[in-house]
Design an enzyme around this catalytic site. Structure first.
Site, PDB file in Angstrom:
ATOM      1  N   HIS A   1     -13.449 -18.195 -12.875  1.00 60.42           N
ATOM      2  CA  HIS A   1     -14.767 -18.811 -12.970  1.00 60.42           C
ATOM      3  C   HIS A   1     -15.707 -17.863 -13.672  1.00 60.42           C
ATOM      4  CE1 HIS A   1     -18.441 -20.915 -11.834  1.00 60.42           C
ATOM      5  NE2 HIS A   1     -17.663 -21.954 -11.639  1.00 60.42           N
TER       6      HIS A   1
ATOM      7  N   ASP B   1     -11.571 -26.665  -8.256  1.00 55.87           N
ATOM      8  CA  ASP B   1     -10.622 -27.657  -8.764  1.00 55.87           C
ATOM      9  C   ASP B   1      -9.188 -27.409  -8.332  1.00 55.87           C
ATOM     10  OD1 ASP B   1     -12.497 -29.186 -10.077  1.00 55.87           O
ATOM     11  OD2 ASP B   1     -12.535 -27.818 -11.774  1.00 55.87           O
TER      12      ASP B   1
END
Ligand code: CMC
Length: 431
Positions: free
Chosen positions: A308, A366
């Site tokens: 991320h 996710d």
């Protein structure tokens, strides 16, 4: 506005420039370079905005090192456990948790707007049958500006409010209808005695031939997925919405731009890509091969659902999502789901691997959401539309905040030009 007691000195060719340093309520200080070009005739260079704050905001705060996500100060794990999506939507939009009366009023306003203009059915039918639901969503959300003219004047706070409620209310209907069209089933109209998540599940999975009873555990899991995706400060799609709206474009056009940006596999498309990857891996014994590929500089393959831009620790949303995955699969009696086994083992191996440790690559939101959605019966093509549906409230909250800011101006980045300098046109016969 942030505090400005500090300053930074920039020296260019021996000349000093004092730049104010803004101290936020949380997070790193920010050097204010707004007057730099006027004073020093230089731009700053930051492709991908890795060190640039594009706005000030009071909505969401992320501490990527700690793995902390706060909405209006409230931690996401508390909201996921104790609150629900529409309450979080209220919090994001209006800044405080609602009283019981305020929540009831808000829920009833959202519920009153769940239906789409009937002519929009024709719009859906115009798409090719095999259209990806995200393609349909980009088109239909943009088309709302052609159907709801009475809420496109962004200078009118009332119209902004109506547009916000319409978007939050209609997004589940649009996403569900994109799905129904995709699989060739009749559109199911919203049923306003159901809560937000149950209504969405019913519009996706019921058919006229049979009664559909919403399972409360699945509805709770759906609501939690919405809550966990509701906002995430200045990510790519939110920044897209802000940039689009900085020109004064209407809210439906701006949110359509956000949907388009979210679609990419580095952003909202990662949930689809992640489940496809887990299926491709297929069994635990093939994991080392994929780990090696992810580490190979000459192989474009990446572990989807890992890494991320902001989190250099566990994504706090992934922790809640993992727990939800266990609950949902247990309820559905698929706790031995091979994809879940691969996911858990992949996570374990990657977290112990020096490459992932050094680069601080952890599972993101996710990584587990696709497993839950798959178990609920959604095809992978619906994963990103569900993300878009949930993120709509974040986009709108950020859009409203921006429009109400008296300092708002059109977003217009500069560039580091490295092309040809001025040269004379050459006639075609002389080239
Ligand atoms: N697998 C393997 N290596 C990775 C991964 C990964 N998933 N993510 C980053 N790296 C490596 C990358 O190769 C680079 O290595 P090096 O420094 O040697 O060149 C380093 O880690 C930093 O990567 P980056 O691409 O510079 O980092 P970024 O902040 O630009 O990208 C990201 C962030 C999310 C796009 C990236 O981690 C990624 O592509 N992840 C997979 C896609 C994904 O799961 N996206 C969902 C994000 S969460 C939901 C959302 O917000 O939309």
């Amino acid at each position: 506005m942030a505090d400005t007691k500090k300053s930074a000195t920039l020296t260019i060719d021996g000349k000093n420039y004092e730049l104010p340093v803004l101290s936020p309520t949380a997070g790193p200080d920010v050097i204010d370079i707004r007057k730099l070009y006027a004073q020093a005739d230089v731009f700053t260079y930051d492709p991908g905005f890795t060190s640039t704050a594009s706005c000030d905001s009071t909505i969401t705060f992320i501490d990527g090192d700690k793995g902390e996500l706060l909405h209006r100060g409230y931690p996401i794990d508390q909201l996921a456990e104790k609150s629900h999506f529409l309450e979080v939507a209220y919090l994001l939009l209006y800044g405080e948790l609602p009283s019981a009366d305020q929540l009831e009023d808000f829920e009833s306003r959202v519920t009153m707007h769940t239906m789409l203009h009937e002519q929009m059915v024709n719009f859906f039918r115009g798409f090719r049958r095999d259209a990806h639901p995200m393609a349909v969503m980009v088109g239909v959300v943009g088309a709302m500006s052609a159907f709801y003219h009475d809420s496109t004047d962004i200078s009118d706070p009332w119209q902004r409010e109506v547009a916000s409620i319409r978007l939050i209310a209609k997004m589940p209907t649009i996403a569900a209808w994109a799905y129904k069209y995709h699989i060739g089933q009749p559109f199911v109209y919203p049923k306003n005695d159901l809560d937000y998540a149950s209504n969405f599940l019913r519009m996706c999975f019921s058919v006229p031939a049979e009664e559909y009873v919403v399972n409360p555990i699945l509805s709770r899991a759906m609501d939690r997925i919405f809550t966990l995706h509701a906002d995430h400060e200045q990510n790519a799609s939110t920044s897209t919405v802000r940039l689009a709206s900085s020109s004064g474009a209407n809210p439906f056009a701006c949110i359509a731009a956000g949907v388009a940006c979210l679609w990419g596999p580095a952003h909202g498309g990662a949930n689809q890509a992640c489940l496809e990857m887990l299926r491709e891996i297929g069994s635990v014994d093939r994991i080392p091969e994929f780990i090696e590929r992810a580490k190979d500089k000459n192989d474009p393959f990446r572990l989807m659902g890992f890494g991320h831009r902001v989190y250099k620790n566990f994504d706090p949303r992934a922790k809640v999502m993992k727990q939800s995955a266990d609950e949902v699969l247990d309820l559905l009696g698929v706790e031995n789901n091979p994809t879940l086994q691969v996911a858990k083992e992949l996570e374990r191996i990657a977290l112990e691997d020096p490459y992932f440790k050094e680069k601080k690559l952890y599972p993101n939101v996710d990584f587990y959401s696709g497993i839950i959605l798959d178990a609920m019966g959604f095809p992978t093509s619906m994963f990103t539309p569900i993300f878009a549906l949930a993120r709509t409230v974040g986009w709108i909250s950020q859009w409203k905040e921006m429009i109400a800011d008296p300092q708002m101006k059109i977003g217009r980045p500069r560039q580091l030009y490295v092309g040809e300098t001025a040269r004379d046109y050459v006639d075609v016969e002389d080239r």
